[in-house]
Design a protein around this motif. Sequence first.
Motif, PDB file in Angstrom:
ATOM      1  N   ASP A 110      -2.212   6.374   0.083  1.00  0.00           N
ATOM      2  CA  ASP A 110      -3.460   5.653   0.312  1.00  0.00           C
ATOM      3  C   ASP A 110      -3.665   5.362   1.796  1.00  0.00           C
ATOM      4  O   ASP A 110      -4.806   5.316   2.269  1.00  0.00           O
ATOM      5  CB  ASP A 110      -3.476   4.363  -0.502  1.00  0.00           C
ATOM      6  CG  ASP A 110      -3.806   4.605  -1.972  1.00  0.00           C
ATOM      7  OD1 ASP A 110      -4.543   5.562  -2.261  1.00  0.00           O
ATOM      8  OD2 ASP A 110      -3.316   3.851  -2.828  1.00  0.00           O
ATOM      9  N   GLY A 143       2.919   3.652  -7.876  1.00  0.00           N
ATOM     10  CA  GLY A 143       3.561   3.993  -6.612  1.00  0.00           C
ATOM     11  C   GLY A 143       5.067   3.851  -6.657  1.00  0.00           C
ATOM     12  O   GLY A 143       5.804   4.703  -6.146  1.00  0.00           O
ATOM     13  N   PRO A 145      -8.197   2.637  -3.231  1.00  0.00           N
ATOM     14  CA  PRO A 145      -6.775   2.889  -3.483  1.00  0.00           C
ATOM     15  C   PRO A 145      -6.548   3.625  -4.799  1.00  0.00           C
ATOM     16  O   PRO A 145      -7.153   3.274  -5.819  1.00  0.00           O
ATOM     17  CB  PRO A 145      -6.169   1.488  -3.517  1.00  0.00           C
ATOM     18  CG  PRO A 145      -7.148   0.610  -2.811  1.00  0.00           C
ATOM     19  CD  PRO A 145      -8.492   1.204  -3.063  1.00  0.00           C
ATOM     20  N   VAL A 203       0.854  -1.184   0.000  1.00  0.00           N
ATOM     21  CA  VAL A 203       0.000   0.000   0.000  1.00  0.00           C
ATOM     22  C   VAL A 203       0.894   1.239   0.000  1.00  0.00           C
ATOM     23  O   VAL A 203       1.854   1.332   0.769  1.00  0.00           O
ATOM     24  CB  VAL A 203      -0.992   0.003   1.193  1.00  0.00           C
ATOM     25  CG1 VAL A 203      -0.272   0.006   2.543  1.00  0.00           C
ATOM     26  CG2 VAL A 203      -1.960   1.172   1.092  1.00  0.00           C
ATOM     27  N   TYR A 204       0.600   2.140  -0.903  1.00  0.00           N
ATOM     28  CA  TYR A 204       1.366   3.381  -1.030  1.00  0.00           C
ATOM     29  C   TYR A 204       0.988   4.327   0.096  1.00  0.00           C
ATOM     30  O   TYR A 204      -0.164   4.366   0.530  1.00  0.00           O
ATOM     31  CB  TYR A 204       1.077   4.017  -2.391  1.00  0.00           C
ATOM     32  CG  TYR A 204       1.927   5.205  -2.750  1.00  0.00           C
ATOM     33  CD1 TYR A 204       3.285   5.066  -3.003  1.00  0.00           C
ATOM     34  CD2 TYR A 204       1.369   6.472  -2.856  1.00  0.00           C
ATOM     35  CE1 TYR A 204       4.068   6.150  -3.371  1.00  0.00           C
ATOM     36  CE2 TYR A 204       2.142   7.572  -3.221  1.00  0.00           C
ATOM     37  CZ  TYR A 204       3.491   7.407  -3.474  1.00  0.00           C
ATOM     38  OH  TYR A 204       4.268   8.484  -3.817  1.00  0.00           O
ATOM     39  N   TYR A 245      -3.258   4.207  -5.864  1.00  0.00           N
ATOM     40  CA  TYR A 245      -1.915   3.864  -6.334  1.00  0.00           C
ATOM     41  C   TYR A 245      -1.750   2.352  -6.417  1.00  0.00           C
ATOM     42  O   TYR A 245      -1.574   1.686  -5.405  1.00  0.00           O
ATOM     43  CB  TYR A 245      -0.843   4.436  -5.394  1.00  0.00           C
ATOM     44  CG  TYR A 245      -0.709   5.938  -5.447  1.00  0.00           C
ATOM     45  CD1 TYR A 245       0.287   6.539  -6.203  1.00  0.00           C
ATOM     46  CD2 TYR A 245      -1.584   6.751  -4.724  1.00  0.00           C
ATOM     47  CE1 TYR A 245       0.414   7.924  -6.243  1.00  0.00           C
ATOM     48  CE2 TYR A 245      -1.479   8.127  -4.763  1.00  0.00           C
ATOM     49  CZ  TYR A 245      -0.474   8.710  -5.535  1.00  0.00           C
ATOM     50  OH  TYR A 245      -0.355  10.073  -5.576  1.00  0.00           O
ATOM     51  N   ARG A 246      -1.815   1.813  -7.635  1.00  0.00           N
ATOM     52  CA  ARG A 246      -1.361   0.449  -7.833  1.00  0.00           C
ATOM     53  C   ARG A 246       0.167   0.470  -7.789  1.00  0.00           C
ATOM     54  O   ARG A 246       0.801   1.509  -7.844  1.00  0.00           O
ATOM     55  CB  ARG A 246      -1.854  -0.100  -9.166  1.00  0.00           C
ATOM     56  CG  ARG A 246      -3.380  -0.185  -9.272  1.00  0.00           C
ATOM     57  CD  ARG A 246      -3.961  -1.135  -8.230  1.00  0.00           C
ATOM     58  NE  ARG A 246      -5.415  -1.291  -8.380  1.00  0.00           N
ATOM     59  CZ  ARG A 246      -6.322  -0.644  -7.695  1.00  0.00           C
ATOM     60  NH1 ARG A 246      -5.928   0.253  -6.787  1.00  0.00           N
ATOM     61  NH2 ARG A 246      -7.609  -0.864  -7.885  1.00  0.00           N
ATOM     62  N   SER A 254      -4.584  -2.263   1.748  1.00  0.00           N
ATOM     63  CA  SER A 254      -3.660  -2.626   0.681  1.00  0.00           C
ATOM     64  C   SER A 254      -4.114  -1.857  -0.551  1.00  0.00           C
ATOM     65  O   SER A 254      -5.067  -1.072  -0.484  1.00  0.00           O
ATOM     66  CB  SER A 254      -3.683  -4.134   0.415  1.00  0.00           C
ATOM     67  OG  SER A 254      -4.816  -4.501  -0.347  1.00  0.00           O
ATOM     68  N   ASP A 255      -3.440  -2.090  -1.679  1.00  0.00           N
ATOM     69  CA  ASP A 255      -3.896  -1.416  -2.907  1.00  0.00           C
ATOM     70  C   ASP A 255      -4.925  -2.262  -3.650  1.00  0.00           C
ATOM     71  O   ASP A 255      -5.332  -1.926  -4.761  1.00  0.00           O
ATOM     72  CB  ASP A 255      -2.710  -1.061  -3.815  1.00  0.00           C
ATOM     73  CG  ASP A 255      -2.014  -2.270  -4.420  1.00  0.00           C
ATOM     74  OD1 ASP A 255      -2.486  -3.404  -4.208  1.00  0.00           O
ATOM     75  OD2 ASP A 255      -0.990  -2.086  -5.103  1.00  0.00           O
TER      76      ASP A 255
END
Length: 330
Positions: free
Chosen positions: A207, A316, A309, A203-204, A311-312, A228-229
């Motif tokens: 996010d 990221g 989210p 996870v970025y 950012y995948r 998480s993303d």
Amino acid sequence: MNILVTGATGFIGSFIVEEAIKRGMNVWAAVRPTSSRKYISDPRINTIELDLGDKQRLKGQLGGHTFDYVVHAAGATKCLHKADFYRVNTNGTRHLADALVELRMPLRRFVFLSSLSVMGPVREQRPYADISVNDEPRPDTAYGMSKLKAERYLDSLDGLPVVTLRPTGVYGPREHDYFMMAQSIKKHTDFAAGLKPQDLTFVYVADVVQAVFLALERGRNGAKYFLSDGCVYASRTFSDLIIGQLGHPWVVRLKAPLWLLRAITFCGEYAGRLTGRPTALNNDKYRIMRQRNWRCDIAPTRAELGYEPQYRLERGVAETIRWYKDNGWI
């Protein structure tokens, strides 16, 4: 609204402070006398020194202040001794919560930054399935257990409107552990742990910050949310993306069996104790890398918080490596 952010000079905390300023909140950043304030230099940020190791002193430091929101992002991820994890992550959280309750702070929300590590190696049989908030936590690291004990203490308190966030591996600008991977790849070496397939989640940091403010606004008291993303990645995806962002340097890939990894982290832990400096290669790190399944179910987070989210991993990692380059880290 007055918001207090602990761990404000750290990786995630500094981004939470920046977002709170953007939202026009009256921000109080908790610091220690030795903390670097490089990333909280905005003159609109108020700083307050808090001693999370001493409840009575903490009450004196918090007395006279009124906070609507508290985000507790302070914590230790690397320690020389197991007891230090409990001293910082468990007792520090307990002291802060007790002080707020005893001061009758009129909080609208207390957001606690925990970790997916509280769950430990559950659902490790293939095919791997998402870890659910309903699964029984079985942490096998001192870090994960110290966070779980902090969660359970917060759950035991009456009158504290707690929402807990459990992010998976957090990466982004200013972060040091994943930076070590980028640094290694730039030096033409990529290291992977274990020979069995591993499902990883990330996870970025932006996010995580998004989820923090959604939790402040919409979180259900007592709820725990995974972050998480929303995707699951193979063990080498992160390093492949770093290689691409670094211009595809030639790289030697080293894949170590777990027994070798155990020997390396054992030596790293011993060396850290000799030098008095915590190292990333320690017993906890071995158990983290040994775990094969890091999938987690974020459907409740989406449904209850409206979390989505942005950012995948590809996006990221690109922004992270760009920041490392722009700031002279690599």
